[in-house]
Design a protein around this motif. Structure first.
Motif, short mmCIF file in Angstrom:
data_model
loop_
_atom_site.label_atom_id
_atom_site.label_comp_id
_atom_site.label_asym_id
_atom_site.label_seq_id
_atom_site.Cartn_x
_atom_site.Cartn_y
_atom_site.Cartn_z
N LYS A 8 -1.52 7.65 -2.90
CA LYS A 8 -2.15 7.68 -4.22
C LYS A 8 -1.23 8.26 -5.30
N ARG A 40 -1.02 2.24 8.66
CA ARG A 40 -1.76 3.12 7.74
C ARG A 40 -1.60 4.58 8.14
N LEU A 99 -6.76 -3.75 0.41
CA LEU A 99 -7.90 -3.31 -0.39
C LEU A 99 -8.98 -2.69 0.49
N PHE A 101 -4.92 6.39 -0.92
CA PHE A 101 -4.11 5.18 -1.06
C PHE A 101 -4.37 4.43 -2.36
N LYS A 102 -3.40 3.57 -2.71
CA LYS A 102 -3.54 2.63 -3.82
C LYS A 102 -2.59 1.46 -3.58
N TYR A 122 -8.39 -0.87 3.15
CA TYR A 122 -7.96 0.51 3.42
C TYR A 122 -8.18 1.40 2.20
N VAL A 123 -7.90 0.86 1.01
CA VAL A 123 -8.13 1.63 -0.22
C VAL A 123 -9.60 1.97 -0.37
N GLU A 143 -10.02 6.05 -0.91
CA GLU A 143 -9.47 5.97 -2.27
C GLU A 143 -8.69 7.21 -2.66
N LEU A 153 0.84 -1.18 0.00
CA LEU A 153 0.00 0.00 0.00
C LEU A 153 0.88 1.24 0.00
#
Length: 292
Positions: free
Chosen positions: A148, A199, A218, A228-229, A220-221, A225, A145
């Protein structure tokens, strides 16, 4: 007319008794010591008679085990645990959830703090030295992670130059795996007891990445959005199992039987669709349980 009224009352009473008897069959759906029968002295019998159970799980992992508004953890692991508890004939409201970070999962099983652990618990040989696993019931894969707008980290090889810091959780498989890719473990690998702290460290700029299983990341994303990515593809295979006491073969077999039943009757897929499946991860086909 009076005779007809008496007959009608009698018929209604008979119908009510019949419905009550039918209702008794519902006990087999899972809630009551009398609804299940297990071998004398088995863990299953003891738990069924006690009508309560302690389940170790995570409280900080979206989609798998995260404490919700109800004050109880919610997610795929929790739903899998509920399927097992139902087969034991114990009501859901008699489950006591115990927060179980990665570093203490074997300890709480060995010490008897919990009766089983469902906590994104990767099956491996080192852990089998202390405890036993039923399953697997899902196969994840380790990923990374990042923020973005980060284009510098594309996979685990991005840490080999020694310039980037990556966060994971103490006692976890991902923490051990990423050591193969970092140049200096002492300075590059940052460890916390929960992924929420990782995170937060990523968002605050204290680390450059977080690594653990893709389905956790995923989550957390999905919740943020804009921030994160994921960076790159999965680079490991992580089969999740249910942890139980090492010597308790009968209980392990019971859990394996329950998992196979869930694979076949649709409850496994429903548990996924209602939880982690909402974040876009693929469930895949049902795994083959390992009856070692």
């Amino acid at each position: 007319m009076r005779m007809k009224r008496v007959a009608a009352v009698a018929a209604a009473a008979t119908l009510a008794l019949g419905m009550a008897a039918c209702g008794g069959d519902d006990a087999d759906e899972g809630t009551g010591a009398g609804s299940k029968s297990f071998a004398a002295g088995s863990t299953m019998e003891k738990l069924n008679k006690a009508q309560k159970i302690k389940v170790g799980t995570k409280f900080d992992q979206p989609g798998f085990g995260q404490k919700g508004l109800s004050g109880k953890p919610e997610g795929f692991d929790v739903e899998i645990a509920k399927l097992i508890v139902k087969e034991l004939g114990i009501p859901e409201d008699k489950i006591e959830y115990v927060e179980t970070p990665s570093k203490v999962r074997e300890d709480v099983i060995v010490n008897g703090t919990v009766d089983l652990v469902a906590a994104t618990y990767t099956i491996n040989d080192k852990r089998k030295e202390r405890i036993a696993f039923a399953g697997p019931y899902y196969e994840a894969g380790q990923n990374i992670l990042v923020k973005k707008d980060d284009t510098t980290i594309t996979g685990p090889d991005s840490f080999k130059d020694g310039a980037k810091k990556v966060c994971s959780v103490t006692g976890s498989t991902p923490a051990e795996e990423i050591k193969k890719y970092v140049k200096d473990v002492g300075t590059q690998l940052v460890l916390f007891d929960t992924y929420d702290k990782c995170r937060d460290a990523l968002k605050g700029g204290q680390v450059d990445a977080v690594t653990t299983d893709n389905v956790i990341l995923l989550g957390y994303v999905a919740k943020d959005e804009a921030s994160f990515k994921l960076a790159g593809d999965n680079f490991t295979k992580e089969p999740y199992g249910i942890g139980v006491k090492k010597e308790d073969t009968d209980f392990r077999n019971f859990v394996n039987d329950t998992l196979e039943k869930a694979f076949n009757d649709g409850s496994w897929k429903k548990a996924w669709d209602d939880t982690a499946g909402k974040f876009g991860a693929e469930l895949g086909s049902a795994p083959t349980v390992n009856r070692y």
